[in-house]
Design an enzyme around this catalytic site. Sequence first.
Site, PDB file in Angstrom:
ATOM      1  N   TYR A 269       1.054  -1.205  -0.089  1.00  0.00           N
ATOM      2  CA  TYR A 269      -0.138  -0.076   0.051  1.00  0.00           C
ATOM      3  C   TYR A 269       0.958   1.325  -0.099  1.00  0.00           C
ATOM      4  O   TYR A 269       0.751   2.194  -0.846  1.00  0.00           O
ATOM      5  CB  TYR A 269      -0.945   0.067   1.038  1.00  0.00           C
ATOM      6  CG  TYR A 269      -1.652   1.267   1.125  1.00  0.00           C
ATOM      7  CD1 TYR A 269      -2.833   1.469   0.469  1.00  0.00           C
ATOM      8  CD2 TYR A 269      -1.468   2.296   2.294  1.00  0.00           C
ATOM      9  CE1 TYR A 269      -3.411   2.754   0.338  1.00  0.00           C
ATOM     10  CE2 TYR A 269      -2.174   3.452   2.281  1.00  0.00           C
ATOM     11  CZ  TYR A 269      -3.231   3.979   1.632  1.00  0.00           C
ATOM     12  OH  TYR A 269      -3.886   4.958   1.533  1.00  0.00           O
TER      13      TYR A 269
ATOM     14  N   LYS B 135       1.199   3.922  -3.046  1.00  0.00           N
ATOM     15  CA  LYS B 135       0.934   5.450  -2.992  1.00  0.00           C
ATOM     16  C   LYS B 135       2.132   6.390  -3.223  1.00  0.00           C
ATOM     17  O   LYS B 135       1.981   7.307  -3.725  1.00  0.00           O
ATOM     18  CB  LYS B 135       0.423   5.468  -1.415  1.00  0.00           C
ATOM     19  CG  LYS B 135      -0.760   5.131  -0.900  1.00  0.00           C
ATOM     20  CD  LYS B 135      -2.199   5.363  -2.050  1.00  0.00           C
ATOM     21  CE  LYS B 135      -2.699   7.066  -1.795  1.00  0.00           C
ATOM     22  NZ  LYS B 135      -3.957   7.169  -2.602  1.00  0.00           N
TER      23      LYS B 135
END
Length: 410
Positions: free
Chosen positions: A200, A204
């Site tokens: 994650y 990002k």
Amino acid sequence: MADSAQAQKLVYLVTGGCGFLGEHVVRMLLQREPRLGELRVFDLHLGPWLEELKTGSRWGSLWRGGCGRFPIPSQAGIPTPAVEQMILVSVHMDGIRPVRVTAIQGDVTQAHEVAAAVAGAHVVIHTAGLVDVFGRASPKIIHEVNVQGTRNVIEACVQTGTRFLVYTSSMEVVGPNTKGDPFYRGNEDTPYEAVHRHPYPCSKALAEWLVLEANGRKVCGGLPLVTCALRPTGIYGEGHQIMRDFYRQGLRLGGRLFRAIPASVEHGRVYVGNVAWMHVLAARELERRAALMGGQVYFCYDGSPYKSYEDFNMEFLGPCGLRLVGTRPLVPYWLLVFLAALNVLLQWLLRPLLLYAPLLNPYTLAVANTTFTVSTDKAQRHFGYEPLFSWEDSRTRTILWVQATGGSAQ
Ligand SMILES: NC(=O)C1=CN([C@@H]2O[C@H](COP(=O)(O)OP(=O)(O)OC[C@H]3O[C@@H](n4cnc5c(N)ncnc54)[C@H](O)[C@@H]3O)[C@@H](O)[C@H]2O)C=CC1
Ligand SMILES: C[C@@H](CO)CCC[C@@H](C)[C@H]1CC[C@H]2[C@@H]3[C@H](O)CC4=CC(=O)CC[C@]4(C)[C@H]3CC[C@]12C
């Protein structure tokens, strides 16, 4: 974008517009963006709440007006995704005005669907993302949605001539890092070794980099693309699923939650209404302040108190009848580390049979157990951001939401 509200009606696109944050961005635009002429809400799952806008049955009445289903014309031969349009009358701060709301069921990983949605938009607010730190989705899918999806949004802007792009990044782009170094009241220039392994934050960080890199690229028509990225800390407020999960867990445990993290570990939190407001302001100011804001990152923060993750949650769960047991963690840290590792093993073993994705894993434990707070006035200096909701307001709204929905299946 022209200065007067009458001069030009703008078309906004919000990707992920039906998510926790996206819904607040959509509502904020409808309430606070005087130049809004059309609002396109793009999401993989449209959900029921857009329908409810018409009747104003959720979180207060905003809407009057009619609705019809009809396809938007295919632009430049690009096939359009599933679309529903509503001509609604929004009760705006400065009066009542018609806004065309276009709900688009689409997938950011599909370049042609994104291009069709972006074509003709003045501003894109890209909040769509796969928020998964629990091992529910594979690293490949997380990468596809967060990185390839963002690449598709950028390319669509370039191809179709959309000049303004606000990206919802995350504090996770910076940290906590794999070493667990504290980041104490830091700002956008505070040195910090940003090292990630989890899919994650990696996704990002990469997506944010793509967005910032794209600033200045020539879009169709020859003008430069202007981009910026907002990095919220942990968002809370109406619609926050994890808060509701903690509430339900507390109810199951007889009104108690057990402290696992030392009270001294500060975790940055921000109210969703203020995150939405910051997006609306950034989008509004991007043209006028392109030279200053283009290619910049901004931490997204407000007046929410600096506390540990659990003590902060108790600000809402306490008034809902829960109690946090223990002034110090009730289980030793090594045991939490062991349980987190065990959860990873169980997740792997059970995967052929079922999806086991508990809140506790080595990554979430490290994030919750590492001080990471921001303190900065960059957004205030660059585009006049001040939180719209005070801490007291944010707290009250969140408590009312937990009380109203915590026990229900909503
Ligand atoms: N929740 C938090 O604490 C924080 C969230 N963020 C970022 O804010 C953004 C919004 O997050 P949340 O509202 O919390 O998550 P969410 O899961 O509630 O919303 C994300 C939305 O994106 C949509 N989406 C997912 N995959 C899609 C796809 N392939 N195509 C189109 N739409 C898709 C989902 O259907 C959902 O409505 C994300 O980009 C996230 O990385 C950043 C910092 C903190
Ligand atoms: C160890 C447990 C004992 O009670 C507590 C576990 C809590 C975790 C599930 C959360 C603690 C910190 C959260 C993350 C943080 O707020 C930053 C985030 C930013 C994002 O962009 C997405 C969400 C998240 C990763 C958020 C997820 C949940 C926590 C790990």
